[in-house]
Design an enzyme around this catalytic site. Sequence first.
Site, PDB file in Angstrom:
ATOM      1  N   GLY A 185      32.530   9.245   9.356  1.00  0.00           N
ATOM      2  CA  GLY A 185      31.764  10.042   8.413  1.00  0.00           C
ATOM      3  C   GLY A 185      32.345  11.405   8.107  1.00  0.00           C
ATOM      4  O   GLY A 185      31.905  12.069   7.175  1.00  0.00           O
ATOM      5  N   HIS A 231      38.795  17.514  19.206  1.00  0.00           N
ATOM      6  CA  HIS A 231      38.653  16.248  19.925  1.00  0.00           C
ATOM      7  C   HIS A 231      39.762  16.158  20.974  1.00  0.00           C
ATOM      8  O   HIS A 231      40.616  15.264  20.955  1.00  0.00           O
ATOM      9  CB  HIS A 231      38.709  15.059  18.966  1.00  0.00           C
ATOM     10  CG  HIS A 231      37.978  13.854  19.474  1.00  0.00           C
ATOM     11  ND1 HIS A 231      36.648  13.634  19.224  1.00  0.00           N
ATOM     12  CD2 HIS A 231      38.387  12.818  20.247  1.00  0.00           C
ATOM     13  CE1 HIS A 231      36.272  12.507  19.801  1.00  0.00           C
ATOM     14  NE2 HIS A 231      37.315  11.999  20.439  1.00  0.00           N
ATOM     15  N   GLY A 236      34.754  12.077  26.565  1.00  0.00           N
ATOM     16  CA  GLY A 236      34.125  13.145  27.329  1.00  0.00           C
ATOM     17  C   GLY A 236      34.138  14.505  26.670  1.00  0.00           C
ATOM     18  O   GLY A 236      33.806  15.511  27.307  1.00  0.00           O
ATOM     19  N   ASN A 237      34.490  14.570  25.390  1.00  0.00           N
ATOM     20  CA  ASN A 237      34.576  15.859  24.705  1.00  0.00           C
ATOM     21  C   ASN A 237      33.213  16.543  24.560  1.00  0.00           C
ATOM     22  O   ASN A 237      33.101  17.757  24.750  1.00  0.00           O
ATOM     23  CB  ASN A 237      35.200  15.671  23.321  1.00  0.00           C
ATOM     24  CG  ASN A 237      36.649  15.260  23.397  1.00  0.00           C
ATOM     25  OD1 ASN A 237      37.523  16.056  23.681  1.00  0.00           O
ATOM     26  ND2 ASN A 237      36.910  13.979  23.150  1.00  0.00           N
ATOM     27  N   THR A 240      31.928  17.801  28.003  1.00  0.00           N
ATOM     28  CA  THR A 240      32.763  18.934  28.416  1.00  0.00           C
ATOM     29  C   THR A 240      32.437  20.170  27.588  1.00  0.00           C
ATOM     30  O   THR A 240      32.290  21.277  28.123  1.00  0.00           O
ATOM     31  CB  THR A 240      34.250  18.579  28.275  1.00  0.00           C
ATOM     32  OG1 THR A 240      34.555  17.446  29.102  1.00  0.00           O
ATOM     33  CG2 THR A 240      35.141  19.747  28.682  1.00  0.00           C
ATOM     34  N   ARG A 242      29.664  20.968  26.003  1.00  0.00           N
ATOM     35  CA  ARG A 242      28.342  21.540  26.291  1.00  0.00           C
ATOM     36  C   ARG A 242      28.326  22.249  27.649  1.00  0.00           C
ATOM     37  O   ARG A 242      27.595  23.224  27.849  1.00  0.00           O
ATOM     38  CB  ARG A 242      27.272  20.450  26.201  1.00  0.00           C
ATOM     39  CG  ARG A 242      27.044  19.962  24.770  1.00  0.00           C
ATOM     40  CD  ARG A 242      25.910  18.972  24.659  1.00  0.00           C
ATOM     41  NE  ARG A 242      26.223  17.655  25.190  1.00  0.00           N
ATOM     42  CZ  ARG A 242      26.847  16.689  24.515  1.00  0.00           C
ATOM     43  NH1 ARG A 242      27.261  16.899  23.276  1.00  0.00           N
ATOM     44  NH2 ARG A 242      27.077  15.511  25.072  1.00  0.00           N
TER      45      ARG A 242
END
Length: 303
Positions: A185, A231, A236-237, A240, A242
């Site tokens: 998107g 990215h 796990g981005n 990590t 947050r």
Amino acid sequence: MSVKQAAKLWNISDRRVRVLCSEGKIPGIIKEGRAYKIPIGALKPVDERTFKGKNIPAEYEDLFKRIDSKKAELEKRRPLTKGELERLRDEFLIEFTYNSNAIEGSTLTLRETAMVLEGLTIDKKPLKEHLEAVGHKDAFEYIQELVSERVVLSEKIIKDIHSLVLIDRPQDRGVYRRLPVRIVGAKVDPPQPYLVESKIEELVKRYNSLDNKAHIIEKVARFHLDFEGIHTFIDGNGRTGRLILNLEIMKYGYPPISVKFTDRKKYYDCFHEYSEKCNASKMILMVAKYIEEEIDRYMLMLS
């Protein structure tokens, strides 16, 4: 309360209180002739000097001042006991782990997440989801240590956090992605793999150079948008990112926040708005809203 009562409560002069009233810095005041009536429970407006030299857009100025006034009031309240702090931390950790992992697709419920963090195994739930919960808990405990040491954000810290988050993927832990990726998107794809390292270096350097120029809420919200846009890792981005967000706001004395699973569409809309229009305001306002709600919650408990 009277001007004199407010001055005593806030430890400032009567004259200063009158100036704040005349400038409209105290919401809800009533003026009767030359006298001012100030609402009981009104917060002392934040000292303007704390914003001196900072580049704060007008659209956020009142919001940041209100939040910082509440934060200052919270810091004046009685200190929590060690037991109270641990209970609050444990309750937040469960909610944060549940929400952050649920946003990324975990099917563990809030209650199941609490059980996993206590060392129990949930029948018919994938081992991967158990490991994700434990890894997230370890990562949050790690950033708490970093907060107490007031460390400066670095690539190493980002990789260390990711290594704890991705406990279920040992071959990918702390390793920048080596494959191109697409975000469904999005009109703009993340940078090619060979550019990831230089992009992260540039982002961290720019972030640290803004230390005394931008308000931390705006600064960390923009970092979060840019970090997720790179990215950095193959997986796990989000978790990590947050965790890094909380690391940075906690270093400045704000309570940690948990982006709710139920708010995930609004959260994704923030990235869409930034990607499509270079408009960071949605994310800045979302982070600010969560911080203010957490401060209000702590204030209510201590009232």
